[in-house]
Design a protein around this motif. Sequence first.
Motif, PDB file in Angstrom:
ATOM      1  N   THR A   1      -9.296  -5.593  18.038  1.00  0.00           N
ATOM      2  CA  THR A   1     -10.518  -5.192  18.735  1.00  0.00           C
ATOM      3  C   THR A   1     -11.779  -5.680  18.033  1.00  0.00           C
ATOM      4  O   THR A   1     -12.877  -5.526  18.579  1.00  0.00           O
ATOM      5  CB  THR A   1     -10.576  -3.661  18.863  1.00  0.00           C
ATOM      6  N   GLY A   2     -11.639  -6.243  16.842  1.00  0.00           N
ATOM      7  CA  GLY A   2     -12.796  -6.758  16.128  1.00  0.00           C
ATOM      8  C   GLY A   2     -13.616  -5.704  15.421  1.00  0.00           C
ATOM      9  O   GLY A   2     -14.731  -5.987  14.978  1.00  0.00           O
ATOM     10  N   VAL A   3     -13.094  -4.476  15.287  1.00  0.00           N
ATOM     11  CA  VAL A   3     -13.842  -3.416  14.602  1.00  0.00           C
ATOM     12  C   VAL A   3     -13.947  -3.719  13.110  1.00  0.00           C
ATOM     13  O   VAL A   3     -15.017  -3.651  12.509  1.00  0.00           O
ATOM     14  CB  VAL A   3     -13.169  -2.049  14.837  1.00  0.00           C
ATOM     15  N   GLY A   4     -12.807  -4.058  12.492  1.00  0.00           N
ATOM     16  CA  GLY A   4     -12.814  -4.475  11.097  1.00  0.00           C
ATOM     17  C   GLY A   4     -13.289  -3.412  10.134  1.00  0.00           C
ATOM     18  O   GLY A   4     -14.321  -3.578   9.470  1.00  0.00           O
ATOM     19  N   CYS A   5     -12.560  -2.296  10.013  1.00  0.00           N
ATOM     20  CA  CYS A   5     -12.983  -1.213   9.112  1.00  0.00           C
ATOM     21  C   CYS A   5     -12.997  -1.663   7.651  1.00  0.00           C
ATOM     22  O   CYS A   5     -13.864  -1.248   6.884  1.00  0.00           O
ATOM     23  CB  CYS A   5     -12.045  -0.020   9.274  1.00  0.00           C
ATOM     24  N   GLY A   6     -12.042  -2.495   7.242  1.00  0.00           N
ATOM     25  CA  GLY A   6     -12.075  -3.057   5.904  1.00  0.00           C
ATOM     26  C   GLY A   6     -11.395  -2.240   4.834  1.00  0.00           C
ATOM     27  O   GLY A   6     -11.401  -2.644   3.661  1.00  0.00           O
ATOM     28  N   ASP A   7     -10.798  -1.089   5.181  1.00  0.00           N
ATOM     29  CA  ASP A   7     -10.123  -0.303   4.147  1.00  0.00           C
ATOM     30  C   ASP A   7      -8.717  -0.807   3.856  1.00  0.00           C
ATOM     31  O   ASP A   7      -8.116  -0.419   2.856  1.00  0.00           O
ATOM     32  CB  ASP A   7     -10.085   1.177   4.536  1.00  0.00           C
ATOM     33  N   ILE A   8      -8.160  -1.671   4.717  1.00  0.00           N
ATOM     34  CA  ILE A   8      -6.905  -2.365   4.439  1.00  0.00           C
ATOM     35  C   ILE A   8      -7.218  -3.854   4.443  1.00  0.00           C
ATOM     36  O   ILE A   8      -7.655  -4.396   5.461  1.00  0.00           O
ATOM     37  CB  ILE A   8      -5.825  -2.031   5.480  1.00  0.00           C
ATOM     38  N   THR A   9      -6.998  -4.510   3.320  1.00  0.00           N
ATOM     39  CA  THR A   9      -7.379  -5.917   3.172  1.00  0.00           C
ATOM     40  C   THR A   9      -6.264  -6.699   2.490  1.00  0.00           C
ATOM     41  O   THR A   9      -5.440  -6.119   1.761  1.00  0.00           O
ATOM     42  CB  THR A   9      -8.660  -6.047   2.330  1.00  0.00           C
ATOM     43  N   PRO A  10      -6.184  -8.005   2.714  1.00  0.00           N
ATOM     44  CA  PRO A  10      -5.191  -8.830   2.018  1.00  0.00           C
ATOM     45  C   PRO A  10      -5.507  -8.927   0.528  1.00  0.00           C
ATOM     46  O   PRO A  10      -6.681  -8.875   0.122  1.00  0.00           O
ATOM     47  CB  PRO A  10      -5.307 -10.183   2.712  1.00  0.00           C
ATOM     48  N   THR A  11      -4.440  -9.065  -0.276  1.00  0.00           N
ATOM     49  CA  THR A  11      -4.621  -9.151  -1.730  1.00  0.00           C
ATOM     50  C   THR A  11      -3.964 -10.382  -2.337  1.00  0.00           C
ATOM     51  O   THR A  11      -4.244 -10.708  -3.485  1.00  0.00           O
ATOM     52  CB  THR A  11      -4.030  -7.897  -2.411  1.00  0.00           C
ATOM     53  N   THR A  12      -3.077 -11.059  -1.607  1.00  0.00           N
ATOM     54  CA  THR A  12      -2.394 -12.238  -2.129  1.00  0.00           C
ATOM     55  C   THR A  12      -2.666 -13.428  -1.211  1.00  0.00           C
ATOM     56  O   THR A  12      -3.124 -13.260  -0.070  1.00  0.00           O
ATOM     57  CB  THR A  12      -0.881 -11.999  -2.224  1.00  0.00           C
ATOM     58  N   ALA A  13      -2.362 -14.627  -1.719  1.00  0.00           N
ATOM     59  CA  ALA A  13      -2.597 -15.839  -0.931  1.00  0.00           C
ATOM     60  C   ALA A  13      -1.820 -15.834   0.387  1.00  0.00           C
ATOM     61  O   ALA A  13      -2.394 -16.158   1.440  1.00  0.00           O
ATOM     62  CB  ALA A  13      -2.244 -17.073  -1.764  1.00  0.00           C
ATOM     63  N   PRO A  14      -0.522 -15.470   0.394  1.00  0.00           N
ATOM     64  CA  PRO A  14       0.180 -15.402   1.683  1.00  0.00           C
ATOM     65  C   PRO A  14      -0.440 -14.406   2.655  1.00  0.00           C
ATOM     66  O   PRO A  14      -0.475 -14.647   3.863  1.00  0.00           O
ATOM     67  CB  PRO A  14       1.609 -14.981   1.285  1.00  0.00           C
ATOM     68  N   GLU A  15      -0.949 -13.293   2.125  1.00  0.00           N
ATOM     69  CA  GLU A  15      -1.568 -12.301   3.009  1.00  0.00           C
ATOM     70  C   GLU A  15      -2.875 -12.812   3.592  1.00  0.00           C
ATOM     71  O   GLU A  15      -3.176 -12.560   4.759  1.00  0.00           O
ATOM     72  CB  GLU A  15      -1.805 -10.998   2.237  1.00  0.00           C
ATOM     73  N   PHE A  16      -3.661 -13.537   2.787  1.00  0.00           N
ATOM     74  CA  PHE A  16      -4.888 -14.138   3.324  1.00  0.00           C
ATOM     75  C   PHE A  16      -4.547 -15.151   4.421  1.00  0.00           C
ATOM     76  O   PHE A  16      -5.233 -15.223   5.446  1.00  0.00           O
ATOM     77  CB  PHE A  16      -5.678 -14.811   2.204  1.00  0.00           C
ATOM     78  N   PHE A  17      -3.506 -15.930   4.209  1.00  0.00           N
ATOM     79  CA  PHE A  17      -3.081 -16.907   5.209  1.00  0.00           C
ATOM     80  C   PHE A  17      -2.636 -16.214   6.493  1.00  0.00           C
ATOM     81  O   PHE A  17      -3.058 -16.593   7.601  1.00  0.00           O
ATOM     82  CB  PHE A  17      -1.937 -17.745   4.634  1.00  0.00           C
ATOM     83  N   CYS A  18      -1.802 -15.187   6.365  1.00  0.00           N
ATOM     84  CA  CYS A  18      -1.305 -14.446   7.536  1.00  0.00           C
ATOM     85  C   CYS A  18      -2.446 -13.727   8.249  1.00  0.00           C
ATOM     86  O   CYS A  18      -2.532 -13.746   9.480  1.00  0.00           O
ATOM     87  CB  CYS A  18      -0.242 -13.449   7.091  1.00  0.00           C
ATOM     88  N   CYS A  19      -3.343 -13.117   7.489  1.00  0.00           N
ATOM     89  CA  CYS A  19      -4.448 -12.368   8.085  1.00  0.00           C
ATOM     90  C   CYS A  19      -5.394 -13.297   8.844  1.00  0.00           C
ATOM     91  O   CYS A  19      -5.878 -12.946   9.928  1.00  0.00           O
ATOM     92  CB  CYS A  19      -5.202 -11.617   6.996  1.00  0.00           C
ATOM     93  N   SER A  20      -5.643 -14.484   8.304  1.00  0.00           N
ATOM     94  CA  SER A  20      -6.517 -15.440   8.984  1.00  0.00           C
ATOM     95  C   SER A  20      -5.922 -15.861  10.327  1.00  0.00           C
ATOM     96  O   SER A  20      -6.638 -15.930  11.341  1.00  0.00           O
ATOM     97  CB  SER A  20      -6.736 -16.672   8.103  1.00  0.00           C
ATOM     98  N   GLY A  21      -4.619 -16.137  10.348  1.00  0.00           N
ATOM     99  CA  GLY A  21      -3.967 -16.497  11.608  1.00  0.00           C
ATOM    100  C   GLY A  21      -4.005 -15.360  12.608  1.00  0.00           C
ATOM    101  O   GLY A  21      -4.232 -15.573  13.810  1.00  0.00           O
ATOM    102  N   MET A  22      -3.779 -14.126  12.138  1.00  0.00           N
ATOM    103  CA  MET A  22      -3.809 -12.971  13.030  1.00  0.00           C
ATOM    104  C   MET A  22      -5.198 -12.775  13.630  1.00  0.00           C
ATOM    105  O   MET A  22      -5.334 -12.460  14.817  1.00  0.00           O
ATOM    106  CB  MET A  22      -3.358 -11.716  12.274  1.00  0.00           C
ATOM    107  N   MET A  23      -6.249 -12.939  12.824  1.00  0.00           N
ATOM    108  CA  MET A  23      -7.599 -12.761  13.347  1.00  0.00           C
ATOM    109  C   MET A  23      -7.930 -13.819  14.402  1.00  0.00           C
ATOM    110  O   MET A  23      -8.564 -13.512  15.421  1.00  0.00           O
ATOM    111  CB  MET A  23      -8.612 -12.834  12.200  1.00  0.00           C
TER     112      MET A  23
END
Length: 321
Positions: free
Chosen positions: A208-230
């Motif tokens: 929904t694009g709210v982006g609360c920010g209390d759950i965030t990626p912490t590793t390189a694979p998570e940043f990669f996965c999160c970017s694709g999901m967004m």
Amino acid sequence: FVLTILLAVDVAYLPLESAFARYMRPALMLWLNAMSTLLFTLDIGLQFFLQAPSESGEFWLYDHHRIIRRYLRGDFAVDVISVVPISELQFVLSGGSRCSWLLHILRCVKLLRLTRFWRMNQRYTYDIALSYASVTMVRACTVVMVSIHVMSCLWSTMADYQDGESWLVAVDRAKTKDDWDVYFTPEGTLRPLVSYIASTYFALYTLTGVGCGDITPTTAPEFFCCSGMMLVASLIWAMVIGEIVNILRLASHDELEHRETMDTLIALGRHHDLPHSLRARLREFFKQRRFLAGMNFMQEKVLAKMTSGIAVELVSELHGA
């Protein structure tokens, strides 16, 4: 019907298998995967012999050679990829691989089977007596729910199948007390239900694009996965909003005209101080007029496109002749 049920089961099960395979019974997983792969493989064979809609969807193809050629040029490659036994290949190849998280995510390649829903919609769209607005709303809601479920399971996969400190460990450290661990058991293993709920929360605010920010990626694979999901989530959400706005725009044209007429009628009554009984009769007249005009418009619009025989039959049914 059987294929529809099987697709619905796959939509729910395959992402869960990707995220929580180690918490499931191996025998059950093997049986479900084998049965699903077998049935979809048989369906690939049947596609060479079933009538298919044309590219425009206006007529059916019955010529066997044209059916085969259209299938091979269209959905054949996607269907073959969707029945590749990823789970079995992972068992043979992965072992203790550091990219275990990636191999688990690749299990979701089987979700390419969902393209069959689009083909089934082409075949049976007019067999179900639902309006375009209803079908669009159902499709939009289904896309949102499936997207959230898949994204939740992908994010849970990142929490349990990678080396280093995952997002869930960081959340666990930040949000729980020392004597009461919500996300992990005393033995240090993940609590699947809690992980899925937290991942659903993350997937929902990402979609929904709210982006609360209390759950965030912490590793390189998570940043990669999160970017694709967004990226994917933004496209899905824009599509859903566009569909809903389009329905409201088309549905509100007649309603807007009727409201303008009623507002003018109310102003006329106030300006000339008309009796309340007359105002009520006028309002009722325009309500009935709108209803009858709508019915006549629909009948004329449909009858104009019919042959004389079926038009006579329809008129007889409508007017009891």
